[in-house]
Design a protein around this motif. Sequence first.
Motif, PDB file in Angstrom:
ATOM      1  N   GLU A 144     -10.057  19.890 -61.813  1.00  0.00           N
ATOM      2  CA  GLU A 144      -8.684  20.211 -61.426  1.00  0.00           C
ATOM      3  C   GLU A 144      -7.865  18.946 -61.218  1.00  0.00           C
ATOM      4  O   GLU A 144      -6.700  18.862 -61.634  1.00  0.00           O
ATOM      5  CB  GLU A 144      -8.695  21.052 -60.149  1.00  0.00           C
ATOM      6  N   VAL A 145      -8.477  17.947 -60.598  1.00  0.00           N
ATOM      7  CA  VAL A 145      -7.796  16.668 -60.397  1.00  0.00           C
ATOM      8  C   VAL A 145      -7.453  16.034 -61.746  1.00  0.00           C
ATOM      9  O   VAL A 145      -6.356  15.507 -61.949  1.00  0.00           O
ATOM     10  CB  VAL A 145      -8.676  15.721 -59.555  1.00  0.00           C
ATOM     11  N   LEU A 146      -8.370  16.136 -62.700  1.00  0.00           N
ATOM     12  CA  LEU A 146      -8.143  15.508 -64.002  1.00  0.00           C
ATOM     13  C   LEU A 146      -7.101  16.252 -64.839  1.00  0.00           C
ATOM     14  O   LEU A 146      -6.350  15.625 -65.592  1.00  0.00           O
ATOM     15  CB  LEU A 146      -9.461  15.409 -64.767  1.00  0.00           C
ATOM     16  N   VAL A 147      -7.042  17.553 -64.732  1.00  0.00           N
ATOM     17  CA  VAL A 147      -5.984  18.297 -65.426  1.00  0.00           C
ATOM     18  C   VAL A 147      -4.626  17.849 -64.895  1.00  0.00           C
ATOM     19  O   VAL A 147      -3.681  17.605 -65.661  1.00  0.00           O
ATOM     20  CB  VAL A 147      -6.176  19.822 -65.250  1.00  0.00           C
ATOM     21  N   GLU A 148      -4.523  17.710 -63.582  1.00  0.00           N
ATOM     22  CA  GLU A 148      -3.275  17.239 -62.975  1.00  0.00           C
ATOM     23  C   GLU A 148      -2.981  15.801 -63.414  1.00  0.00           C
ATOM     24  O   GLU A 148      -1.830  15.446 -63.698  1.00  0.00           O
ATOM     25  CB  GLU A 148      -3.389  17.318 -61.455  1.00  0.00           C
TER      26      GLU A 148
END
Length: 299
Positions: A144-148
């Motif tokens: 999720e952090v990387l998608v953001e």
Amino acid sequence: MRVFLKWGFVTACGTLASLALIKSLARQRIVCKPGIRLGRLAAGRIRVGGRTMHARISVSAVPHARLTVILVHGLGMSSRYMVPLARHLAPHFRVYAPDLPGFGLSDKPDRALTVRELADALAAWTHAVGVQRAAFVGNSLGCEVLVELALRHPDLVARLVLQGPTPDPEPRNLIRQILGFFAIAPFERWSLAWVALIDYARGGIRRYILTLRSMVDNRIGKKVLRITQPTLVVWGTRDYIVPHAFAVSLAGSLPDGRLAVIPGAAHGMNYSHPEAFTAVLLPFLLAEAEPSVAWSPRG
């Protein structure tokens, strides 16, 4: 908030209890095959945005043209959780595994950061260590952090790997959540229980719960439609936390996405099945070679 509190507490305790059970029942061990080269890691700290962030960095010599690879841990964990995968990748790439703010040995902000704030903190740290562009590999919340990150700081991201991406968009009741964690326990290394115990204690249950709330509220299914970087979704057949259908849907929604399935691996394959995970990663990560400036670790 009470629902999140119950879910967060049970998730943490269920993980620890179920993995600890493996120590007494199975004594499961992971042994590298002969001929497998493992890299060495060193610790480094750097000041970013008024906070000190800790990371583990590979020190093995690799071709200069290779992309740097940055590993991002899951909820409540730290770079210790990424060490087995980092050591398998280190002979091939310059590898970094940071502790996100609030976790591991990085500074603990007064309040828990949201997924978006964690992505911004990761971007600031990446700039601070001198990496201009990298491939990012995330587990669970790290996805999720990387998608953001890919949406807010696209120039930093050359390639993405989303392993065990969360959250499952379908509602799951508390009983199914508990069963899911117990179901994956036999397929993880028993020592993961002690890694998790230390990491959870360092971050604190309150931070775990508040980060979990941001994680559950964050829906990446629609966000990935705007990601243009090549992205590999990796799912293990024993990952009973992330449904296969969700992994397939996510990979299919990505403009340049693909799915890799690893038989027998569970949610923490970066720790418990690093050899199989690396075998899937290498062709994807080696598909693009370019120079990147890397930071030398310092204590």
